[in-house]
Design a protein around this motif. Structure first.
Motif, PDB file in Angstrom:
ATOM      1  N   TYR A 147       0.756  -1.044  -0.038  1.00  0.00           N
ATOM      2  CA  TYR A 147       0.123  -0.069  -0.141  1.00  0.00           C
ATOM      3  C   TYR A 147       0.961   1.376  -0.140  1.00  0.00           C
ATOM      4  CZ  TYR A 147       0.855  -0.164   5.054  1.00  0.00           C
ATOM      5  OH  TYR A 147       1.452  -0.147   6.520  1.00  0.00           O
ATOM      6  N   VAL A 148       0.172   2.336  -0.529  1.00  0.00           N
ATOM      7  CA  VAL A 148       0.988   3.513  -0.512  1.00  0.00           C
ATOM      8  C   VAL A 148       0.273   4.678  -0.161  1.00  0.00           C
ATOM      9  CG1 VAL A 148       2.148   5.365  -2.000  1.00  0.00           C
ATOM     10  CG2 VAL A 148       2.464   2.850  -2.416  1.00  0.00           C
ATOM     11  N   GLN A 149       0.737   5.404   0.926  1.00  0.00           N
ATOM     12  CA  GLN A 149      -0.105   6.619   1.309  1.00  0.00           C
ATOM     13  C   GLN A 149       0.875   7.894   0.859  1.00  0.00           C
ATOM     14  OE1 GLN A 149      -0.830   7.173   5.632  1.00  0.00           O
ATOM     15  NE2 GLN A 149      -1.994   9.029   5.269  1.00  0.00           N
ATOM     16  N   ASP A 150       0.152   8.819   0.169  1.00  0.00           N
ATOM     17  CA  ASP A 150       0.611  10.163  -0.273  1.00  0.00           C
ATOM     18  C   ASP A 150      -0.522  10.918   0.148  1.00  0.00           C
ATOM     19  OD1 ASP A 150       1.213  12.459  -1.730  1.00  0.00           O
ATOM     20  OD2 ASP A 150       1.686  11.410  -3.831  1.00  0.00           O
ATOM     21  N   GLY A 151      -0.094  11.688   1.496  1.00  0.00           N
ATOM     22  CA  GLY A 151      -1.017  12.574   1.776  1.00  0.00           C
ATOM     23  C   GLY A 151      -2.098  12.024   2.363  1.00  0.00           C
ATOM     24  N   ARG A 152      -3.512  12.610   1.927  1.00  0.00           N
ATOM     25  CA  ARG A 152      -4.740  11.857   2.468  1.00  0.00           C
ATOM     26  C   ARG A 152      -5.084  10.947   1.422  1.00  0.00           C
ATOM     27  NH1 ARG A 152      -6.319  13.352   7.505  1.00  0.00           N
ATOM     28  NH2 ARG A 152      -8.429  13.471   6.939  1.00  0.00           N
ATOM     29  N   LEU A 153      -4.418  10.364   0.527  1.00  0.00           N
ATOM     30  CA  LEU A 153      -4.692   9.318  -0.689  1.00  0.00           C
ATOM     31  C   LEU A 153      -3.968   8.140  -0.078  1.00  0.00           C
ATOM     32  CD1 LEU A 153      -5.622   8.640  -3.412  1.00  0.00           C
ATOM     33  CD2 LEU A 153      -3.397   9.310  -4.178  1.00  0.00           C
TER      34      LEU A 153
END
Length: 320
Positions: A147-153
């Protein structure tokens, strides 16, 4: 604080990935001291939705909950599924007001349609990463991440990786102790090591189509356990070393060292799956020389140690 979750479903939704979101956020475990959430399954017309398994389900809400939910989630859908403009607009409004946007597996396609992956780091199931990147060239697709988190994405890979991402979000919002208790309740690990590369099917190593170098590559495939140098390979091809290196990159797209290491890792994966050889013996058979070199290259390319990979994928009928 995360209190409300809206899940978007369209025709072609995958029941398991929808079930992952329902299990984590839609199951009331407040009696066990775990957080509770308002949970809505949303469709554009609140009409029955056909699932990828062939049966239909009925959303309990239209798109209205997407306007206020703390988390807007999109489970996997058929990659051919397209969303109406009103769905794209609702997703963009959710992003603009700072809600979490979360996709499971091929749900990332729908976020991409809404323009929410542009310039952002993201992932999806390993079978879809190339197509996702093709459709959304400005997205920064990370092919080996669970999984990847980019800010609130937040985007996740296939199936069980959705559980990993859900627990990550719970850990982030409610703390590690809560995420660990929830994982125990669901009988899943609170955190998994490694990336998607360990789950990608490893083909039997074979020489690629390389008109000039085919005899050399075929020889290499039959002697992966043998230590060799570029000078030796160049001599076998009847070329100067620098000419050989240029020709090798032109015909295979990579360097001799990188190509050979990749073939050795593929062979090691098969030996770890299909034989009872020790890790040291696998290292020798695959041409790494010793277990330390095998661990180094294997972990870098597969995202798991040889022993961890074997534990997960070894043929259980083997003994020894």
């Amino acid at each position: 604080m995360l209190r409300s979750v809206a899940v978007l479903v369209l025709d072609g939704v995958a029941p398991f990935e929808l079930g992952v979101l329902a299990e984590v956020f839609g199951t009331d475990r407040t009696a066990d001291g775990l957080p509770g959430y308002r949970f809505d399954v949303c469709g554009p017309q609140r009409a029955p939705v056909r699932t990828s398994a062939g049966f239909h389900l009925v959303p309990n809400a239209d798109l209205a909950p997407l306007e206020q939910a703390d988390l807007v989630a999109v489970p996997a859908h058929d990659p051919a599924t397209t969303a109406p403009a009103e769905v794209h607009e609702a997703l963009r409004r959710a992003a603009d007001r700072g809600a979490y946007l979360f996709s499971v597996c091929a749900g990332a396609y729908l976020l991409g349609e809404a323009g929410l992956l542009d310039g952002r780091e993201c992932t999806t199931h390993w079978r879809h990463v190339d197509e996702l990147q093709r459709r959304h060239p400005s997205a920064r697709v990370r092919c080996n991440s669970l999984y990847v988190q980019d800010g609130r994405l937040l985007t996740s890979a296939g199936t069980a990786a959705g559980i990993d991402a859900c627990l990550h979000l719970v850990r982030q919002e409610h703390g590690s102790a809560t995420a660990t208790r929830l994982a125990r309740r669901m009988v899943v690990p609170p955190h998994r090591d490694g990336g998607q590369a360990q789950y990608i099917e490893a083909p039997i190593p074979k020489a690629p189509e390389a008109p000039t170098l085919e005899p050399v590559l075929e020889w290499l495939m039959g002697h992966l356990d043998r230590q060799t140098t570029v000078d030796e390979l160049a001599a076998r091809a009847g070329m100067a070393p620098r000419t050989f290196a240029r020709r090798f990159r032109a015909e295979t797209g990579t360097t001799p060292h990188d190509w050979l290491t990749n073939q050795r890792v593929l062979l090691a994966r098969r030996l770890l799956e299909d034989t009872a050889l020790t890790v040291e013996a696998v290292a020798d058979r695959a041409g790494f020389g010793d277990a330390a070199a095998l661990r180094h290259h294997f972990t870098r390319r597969v995202g798991a140690t040889p022993q961890a990979y074997r534990t997960t994928f070894r043929d259980r009928t083997l003994t020894g």
